[in-house]
Enzyme design. Structure first.
Site, PDB file in Angstrom:
ATOM      1  CG  ASP A  56      33.251  35.339  43.174  1.00  0.00           C
ATOM      2  OD1 ASP A  56      32.473  35.862  42.365  1.00  0.00           O
ATOM      3  OD2 ASP A  56      32.888  34.807  44.225  1.00  0.00           O
ATOM      4  CG  ASP A  57      37.943  38.118  43.657  1.00  0.00           C
ATOM      5  OD1 ASP A  57      37.516  39.245  43.351  1.00  0.00           O
ATOM      6  OD2 ASP A  57      37.720  37.567  44.734  1.00  0.00           O
ATOM      7  CB  CYS A  90      30.867  38.087  46.193  1.00  0.00           C
ATOM      8  SG  CYS A  90      30.256  36.437  45.821  1.00  0.00           S
TER       9      CYS A  90
END
Length: 143
Positions: A56-57, A90
């Site tokens: 994520d990210d 997400c």
């Protein structure tokens, strides 16, 4: 109607073309995995190991932190260098990876709607039906 007006096509945005390409790839991969499921555990010896890492990210410029690991994994398999998401949250994004469908098709449109994902139509389920041992490290979906 003139010949020119009959041949005109509406312009396709970059997002539309990427979404279409992702949908085609997913539509091709998911049924193929479902077909493999019929082969059963006896065919397991000739099948590849599969490791899917989803972060994520993580912008591309952060790969400097683990070049040996990224290199080792890429040298042993496939490295996807142009990843794009249609829903940059997400749970919807992970649900798209796991199901091969866009959020408007799998139903997980925000980080709290994770129960909308049909667990019987995920890559993990198809791999399990094909005789693979599956596992997950980290979070599956939010909540």
């Amino acid at each position: 109607m003139s010949e020119n007006s009959e041949n005109r096509r509406s312009p396709v945005s970059r997002r539309g073309s990427l979404g279409g390409a992702a949908a085609v790839a997913a539509a091709t991969a998911i049924p193929a995995l479902a077909q493999v499921a019929g082969a059963g555990p006896a065919a397991a010896a000739g099948r590849p190991n599969i490791l899917l890492i989803v972060t994520d990210d993580q912008p591309k410029h952060t790969e400097w932190a683990l070049p040996k690991t990224v290199g080792w994994l890429a040298d042993q398999g496939v490295r996807c260098t142009n990843g794009h998401v249609t829903t940059p949250l997400c749970s919807p994004s992970r649900s798209s990876v796991f199901s091969g469908r866009h959020a408007h098709n799998h139903g997980v449109r925000n980080n709290k709607a994770l129960y909308a994902l049909d667990q019987s139509t995920t890559v993990q389920q198809y791999l399990k039906q094909a005789g693979y041992r599956t596992g997950l490290v980290g979070k599956y979906l939010n909540s």
